[in-house]
Design an enzyme around this catalytic site. Structure first.
Site: not given
Ligand code: CAA
Length: 386
Positions: A124, A157, A244, A280, A368
Site C-alpha cells: 500500500a 488502488w 517492475r 504484406q 508500479e
C-alpha cells in the site's frame, strides 16, 4: 554468456505452464466477466511454490532465483493477466520487501504464510491524491509513548486489498521531512481500525481484487515497523525495482499469448482466396510483433539476471528493471492492439480472448510506475541529472 536455463528454472517454468494451461486458461474469460477473485487457483499456486518463488525455504518459499520467477510469471500471464497480478504483488512487492528489510522474526511471522500461499499479501503506497508523486502521501502514523504507532488515513488502488491478510504499508511518520519522513509497516488486516473501502471498477485484470483501504486509529505495535523509522521511501523504491521486473514478465506473457493466437489466425483465416498472413501488411505487423516480443523477453531476463547479481553484491538494478518494464509494457499494448486488428471482428468479440488481452495490457503501462516514471528513472540514471 550462457543462454541455457538450469534444470530448476526449467522445472518451475514447466510447473507454471502446466497449471496455467490446464487450470487457468479454460476459466480466465469467466473470471474476467464476473470480476471474481480466483481464490482456489491462488491457493493451488501457493501449494505449487508459485507465490513465494524467491523466498528461502526456511520462510515457506521455493528458494529459487529471479530468472525462475520471470519464467513462471510469463507462463501464468500468458493464461491470465489477473492471476499474474496477484502472483506478482505477493512475490515481489510483499515478500521481496520483507525479505530485504525485515528481521528474521518478521520474516518468520509475516513471510511464511504468504509465501506458502496460505494467505495473501498486499502493498500500500498509492493514495487518491498521490500516485507517481509517492512522497505526497497524507496518511499519518503517529508514534506513541510505548513505541507503537496510530495510523489514520486512506490508501487506494490496493491490489488484493479485499482479500489480503497482511499489507506492507507506507505512512508519514514525520511530514516535515518529506521522503525521509516516510516509514514502512506491516498491517494485520484482522486488527480493529482497518476497513476496506470502495472497490475500484477496472478496465482490465478484472479478476484481481482492487480496493481502497482505510485506517481509523489503527494501532501498529513497535515490532511491526519494517526497517528504521524514516526509511520507508527507500524500502518502497527498492521493492518497486523488483516489482517492475514482475510487471515486465506479465507484459511478456500477455504479448506472447496475443502473438501466438495471431500467428495461428493469420495462417488459417482466408480473405481474397489467400491466408491473411500472406498479405504484406499482415506480414509487416507479424514481423514487428515478433521483434517487440523478443526484445521484451530478453530485456526482462537481463533485468532478472541483474537483480540476481545485485542480491549477492548489494548493488542496484533500477535501470535494467525500468528498461524492461517500459519496453515490455509498451510492446504489450502495441502487440495486443495489432492482434485485435488482425483478428478483425473476432478480435473485438468476447468469443476470443484478444479483447481481454488488449484491456489487460493497458495496466502494465500504468501500475508500479507509469511509462513516464520509467523514462524519468532511466534518464536520471543515465545522465546523472535531475
Ligand atoms: N532504490 C533505493 N532508493 C531509492 C531508489 C531506488 N530505486 N530510488 C530513489 N531512492 C532514494 C533516493 O536515493 C533518495 O534518497 P537519498 O536522498 O537518501 O539519496 C530518495 O529515495 C528520494 O529519491 P528521489 O529524490 O529520486 O525521489 P523523487 O521524489 O524524485 O521520486 C520517483 C522519484 C522515481 C518519481 C518515485 O517517486 C517513483 O518511482 N514514483 C512512482 C511510484 C510508483 O511506482 N507507484 C506505483 C504504486 S504501487 C503499485 O502500482 C502496486 C500495484 O497496484 C500492483
Amino acid at each position: 554468456m550462457d543462454f541455457n536455463f538450469t534444470e530448476d528454472q526449467l522445472s518451475i517454468q514447466a510447473i507454471a505452464r502446466d497449471f496455467a494451461q490446464k487450470r487457468i486458461a479454460p476459466s480466465a474469460a469467466e473470471f474476467d466477466a464476473k470480476g471474481e477473485f480466483p481464490l482456489a487457483n491462488i491457493r493451488e499456486m501457493g501449494a505449487l511454490g508459485l507465490m513465494g518463488i524467491e523466498v528461502p525455504v526456511e520462510y515457506g518459499g521455493a528458494g529459487m532465483d529471479p530468472i525462475s520467477y520471470v519464467l513462471a510469471m510469463i507462463e501464468i500471464a500468458a493464461a491470465d493477466c489477473a492471476h499474474s497480478t496477484i502472483m506478482s504483488v505477493n512475490n515481489t512487492l510483499y515478500c521481496n520487501g520483507l525479505l530485504k528489510f525485515g528481521t528474521h522474526e518478521q520474516k518468520l511471522k509475516y513471510v511464511t504464510p504468504i509465501a506458502s500461499g496460505e494467505a495473501i499479501g498486499a502493498f500500500a503506497l498509492t493514495e487518491p491524491q498521490s500516485g507517481s508523486d509517492a512522497t505526497a502521501m497524507k496518511i499519518r502514523a503517529t508514534r506513541q509513548a510505548d513505541g507503537s504507532y496510530i495510523v489514520n488515513g486512506k490508501k487506494s488502488w490496493i491490489t488484493s486489498g479485499p482479500v489480503a491478510k497482511y499489507i506492507l504499508l507506507f505512512a508519514m511518520t514525520d511530514p516535515a521531512k518529506g521522503a525521509k519522513g516516510i516509514s514502512a509497516f506491516i498491517v494485520d488486516t484482522a486488527r480493529a481500525g482497518f476497513h476496506c473501502g470502495k472497490t475500484e471498477p477496472k478496465l482490465g485484470i478484472r479478476a484481481s481484487a482492487t480496493c481502497e483501504i482505510e485506517f481509523a486509529d489503527y494501532k501498529i505495535p513497535a515490532e511491526d515497523l519494517i526497517g528504521a523509522e524514516g526509511e520507508g521511501f527507500k524500502v518502497a523504491m527498492s521493492v518497486l525495482d523488483a516489482g517492475r521486473i514482475g510487471i515486465a514478465s506479465q507484459a511478456v506473457g500477455l504479448s506472447r499469448a496475443a502473438y501466438e493466437a495471431t500467428l495461428a489466425y493469420a495462417k488459417e483465416r482466408k480473405a481474397f482466396g489467400q491466408p491473411i498472413g500472406s498479405f504484406q501488411m499482415t506480414q509487416a505487423k507479424i514481423a514487428d510483433m515478433k521483434c517487440k516480443l523478443d526484445a521484451s523477453y530478453w530485456l526482462t531476463l537481463r533485468a532478472a539476471f541483474a537483480k540476481g547479481q545485485a542480491d549477492k553484491s548489494g548493488g542496484k538494478f533500477s535501470t535494467e528493471a525500468a528498461v524492461a518494464k517500459l519496453t515490455a509494457s509498451e510492446s504489450a499494448m502495441w502487440i495486443t492492439h495489432q492482434a485485435v486488428q488482425i483478428h478483425g471482428g473476432m478480435g473485438y468479440s468476447k468469443e476470443m480472448p484478444l479483447e481481454r488481452y488488449f484491456r489487460d495490457a493497458k495496466i502494465t503501462e500504468i501500475y508500479e510506475g507509469t511509462s513516464e516514471i520509467q523514462r524519468m528513472v532511466i534518464a536520471r540514471n543515465e545522465t546523472g541529472l535531475r
